[in-house]
Design a protein around this motif. Structure first.
Motif, PDB file in Angstrom:
ATOM      1  N   TRP A 178       0.820  -1.219   0.109  1.00 38.79           N
ATOM      2  CA  TRP A 178      -0.189  -0.056   0.138  1.00 38.79           C
ATOM      3  C   TRP A 178       0.835   1.168  -0.051  1.00 38.79           C
ATOM      4  O   TRP A 178       0.528   2.064  -0.589  1.00 38.79           O
ATOM      5  CB  TRP A 178      -0.972   0.193   1.057  1.00 38.79           C
TER       6      TRP A 178
ATOM      7  N   GLN B  28       2.250   1.726  -3.352  1.00 40.65           N
ATOM      8  CA  GLN B  28       1.416   1.989  -4.430  1.00 40.65           C
ATOM      9  C   GLN B  28       0.962   3.645  -4.266  1.00 40.65           C
ATOM     10  O   GLN B  28       0.573   4.241  -5.134  1.00 40.65           O
ATOM     11  CB  GLN B  28       0.119   1.155  -4.439  1.00 40.65           C
ATOM     12  N   HIS B  29       0.790   4.149  -3.059  1.00 39.62           N
ATOM     13  CA  HIS B  29       0.405   5.319  -2.740  1.00 39.62           C
ATOM     14  C   HIS B  29       1.620   6.354  -2.242  1.00 39.62           C
ATOM     15  O   HIS B  29       1.685   6.568  -1.298  1.00 39.62           O
ATOM     16  CB  HIS B  29      -0.578   5.651  -1.824  1.00 39.62           C
ATOM     17  N   GLY B  30       2.047   6.592  -3.440  1.00 37.86           N
ATOM     18  CA  GLY B  30       3.238   7.660  -3.120  1.00 37.86           C
ATOM     19  C   GLY B  30       4.746   7.177  -2.911  1.00 37.86           C
ATOM     20  O   GLY B  30       5.355   7.773  -1.888  1.00 37.86           O
TER      21      GLY B  30
END
Length: 221
Positions: free
Chosen positions: A72, A75-77
């Motif tokens: 996660w 994937q997010h930044g």
């Protein structure tokens, strides 16, 4: 972190210590999660104060949870996080390039086999998220590897601890000796493998040449 400290934490907090060590390592924090798991299994085999089945279950759940957290984050930044906080977890631009190289060359195999390799276990899930690996594919490889890894480390070390107890070897001697060897070997192998991977990744994705601002201005005139 010393082996003696790991041993003390495991004897004091048991399953919780196993979960924390394994989960944080899997998320991307460079902690000795596998060493903690093996030491806990040795303790269970020697002193019989922890249940080996629960140790394996806790380790598998922690590995899955930690890897999903790392995925996660990647994937997010992921790149932004590395630039800002990467130095705190020993993750820099060179390691990001290694992740790009590995996923381009081996794809989803990195997630499965990375669980069994010291140099990749900490960052494989983060690399998967950063490089856009499909979540369903990630979960299959992640769960299969986590269960197999947790079972192999737990029951293998438990058998060793049981054998040591039967011949009268103290827990502290068996645990510290085995875990100490694992830590030293892991550090040596990790450094060597990472240097080799960084060289290959740099060859595959070389940085653009830097242009001297003074030379650029001179050329413009």
């Amino acid at each position: 972190m010393s082996v003696a400290l790991i041993n003390n934490l495991l004897q004091s907090y048991g399953y919780l210590a196993v979960f924390v060590f394994v989960a944080l390592e899997s998320t991307g924090v460079p902690l000795p999660g596998e060493t903690a798991l093996i030491t806990a299994a040795l303790y269970a085999g020697s002193a019989h104060r922890l249940n080996i089945g629960l140790i394996a279950l806790v380790a598998a759940v922690a590995a899955i949870a930690g890897d999903n957290g790392g995925y996660w984050l990647g994937q997010h930044g992921g790149t932004r996080l590395v630039r800002r906080y990467g130095r705190w977890v020993r993750l820099d631009a060179r390691k990001l390039k290694v992740g790009r190289y590995l996923f381009a060359r081996y794809g989803g195999k990195v997630v499965f086999f990375g669980r069994f390799i010291t140099v990749l276990r900490t960052y494989a899930a983060f690399f998967a998220g950063l490089n856009g690996m499909r979540r369903s594919r990630f979960l299959v490889a992640n769960v299969a590897a986590a269960v197999l890894w947790a079972a192999a480390c737990s029951f293998g070390a438990y058998a060793l601890g049981s054998a040591a107890a039967q011949v009268g070897t103290a827990l502290t001697i068996a645990g510290l000796a085995v875990a100490g060897v694992l830590i030293v070997a892991g550090v040596l192998v990790k450094g060597k493998v990472m240097r080799r991977l960084e060289e290959r990744a740099e060859a595959a994705y070389p940085d653009p040449p830097r242009i001297d601002p003074a030379s650029e201005r001179a050329a413009a005139h």
